[in-house]
Design a protein around this motif. Structure first.
Motif, PDB file in Angstrom:
ATOM      1  N   CYS A 124       0.845  -1.192   0.000  1.00 34.99           N
ATOM      2  CA  CYS A 124       0.000   0.000   0.000  1.00 34.99           C
ATOM      3  C   CYS A 124       0.882   1.244   0.000  1.00 34.99           C
ATOM      4  N   THR A 147      -6.983  -4.801   5.416  1.00 35.42           N
ATOM      5  CA  THR A 147      -5.792  -3.977   5.178  1.00 35.42           C
ATOM      6  C   THR A 147      -5.698  -2.853   6.209  1.00 35.42           C
ATOM      7  N   LEU A 173      -1.214  -4.939   0.776  1.00 34.00           N
ATOM      8  CA  LEU A 173      -2.641  -5.004   0.467  1.00 34.00           C
ATOM      9  C   LEU A 173      -3.181  -6.393   0.806  1.00 34.00           C
TER      10      LEU A 173
END
Lengths: 272, 272
Positions: free
Chosen positions: B160, B238, B170
């Motif tokens: 991410c 996440t 992620l």
């Protein structure tokens, strides 16, 4: 328009500039003009810079008001190189800036190197230039472009969702068109949710507190033809009204019309 | 399914509960179960609570990673009544919470009244229940629902965009379907951009660093039939991975599957 008319080479050059070329020109002091019509197809952005202690509440203001304040990029405190423009520096690469103290405009400057420090947080927010090009490509009139004027902007009586010290009324832009064009324009601008998205209102200006379309609060009035209705979109100037809160000791913004030109293409921002 | 089969009254009651009724039951200690399938048609949310000094960077993490971390509501420091649920209190109205210190889970608790103070900032983020219902209505198989399992979740090798102390890979959910169903599912979930939106990947799991679909990192494996391909969506877990950073002294989240049920309807979140 006569397709055989000679093309103004200046206009062609403006449109065909690459964002990195324009930013170089600005940084070298060779460009202090507005950026409307420059670097066609690339996304331009509103700039707001605030001290770190106001960053959470301003970011939250943008999150709570995504139509007027669509977030393109937010930088870490003290960082001036945005992710959406390779090699750019937000302290020097806009043609003109405004510096506000406690909500009052103090100076208009060519760069903000002297005002920027390691606690400054920069916000880049979408502007309507991207969807105007999409409307024009679809044959929808954009009267302010046709008439070579600034778009008409109005302060409404619709309050934005507030956040900490940030609160202000919604500012809108207006473009006149026929009802069927308004429907098509709604479809087209829905794709551009990061540059204000679908209209916020269609028709009677009084419903959102606008008394006289001929007297915009910012920009110029435009012609409204027989059979046309006003169509209103949320406007990035809302973010400037919010950021220039009396409670905030120092706020930096772009000067009206003198936007930051990013490397993003208009189509990068579409959802469909 | 036989349309004449007797309906399980418990399931009907779960689905037909109003969010305010469910929240009352939870607050009264009468509901500690997962919320999957409860209050059909209403939006459920992931919860993250953090100290105020981490709020800007966590909000920025969500803004930078909108597919896994779509923002439904963010509350002012010390406020526990969200705008998206009338009369609700985030300290008491989720069936189960987890408390993390420096990234390590310390306790699972029924309410977080003792951990919440006037510097606590609460984030509510979209979850995939909304778009699962839309897929089922469109006749797209949702294998985990068909098989009565938790959806399969995998930690990918896709990083991410980080923000301050928040960085993590992620996490995705996977639902198997035919290629033509995957195309239709892409269209349908595109409408739900606040509950993870369109898929992030279709096909070869190895391309996003998943070694074995039969061994999800969270949830259960599901059957993949002949002619089906895996379709991957960004997952709200996440945000939990990010929030439970070693650098953050105290983080509160919902317990997996024990979500916050808001008053928003699924259709309130659609863009088209």
């Amino acid at each position: 328009m006569n397709p055989n008319a000679p093309i103004n080479p200046d206009i062609m050059n403006r449109e065909r500039l690459y964002p990195s070329e324009l930013r170089q020109m600005i940084r070298a002091g060779k460009w202090r003009q507005p950026t409307s019509g420059v670097c066609a197809g690339f996304v331009q952005a509103n700039l707001v810079m605030l001290p770190q202690e106001y960053a959470f509440h301003f970011l939250l203001f943008c999150v709570r008001n995504p139509k007027p304040c669509p977030i393109l990029d937010v930088l870490e405190p003290g960082v001036s190189s945005p992710a959406i423009a390779n090699g750019a520096d937000l302290r020097t690469d806009l043609p003109k800036y405004r510096v506000y103290e406690h909500g009052i405009m103090k100076e208009e400057v060519d760069d903000v190197v002297d005002f920027f420090n390691d606690r400054t947080v920069s916000f880049l927010l979408g502007c309507s230039f991207s969807f105007e090009r999409a409307l024009i490509r679809a044959g929808i009139p954009v009267r302010n472009v046709e008439e070579g004027k600034n778009v008409s902007m109005y302060i409404t009586d619709v309050e934005c969702a507030s956040s900490g010290p940030f609160s202000c009324p919604l500012v809108v832009t207006m473009r006149p068109m026929t009802p069927s064009q308004a429907i098509r324009a709604t479809q087209i601008t829905t794709r551009f949710h990061l540059t204000h998205g679908a209209p916020v209102h269609i028709g009677d200006p009084a419903e959102i507190g606008i008394k006289d379309l001929d007297k915009p609060d910012f920009g110029d009035p435009v012609t409204i033809r027989q059979g046309e209705i006003p169509v209103f979109w949320a406007c990035g100037v809302t973010s400037i009204l919010a950021a220039t809160s009396k409670q905030v000791p120092l706020a930096i913004t772009h000067s009206p019309g003198h936007m930051f030109v990013s490397d993003l293409r208009d189509e990068d921002l579409t959802i469909l």
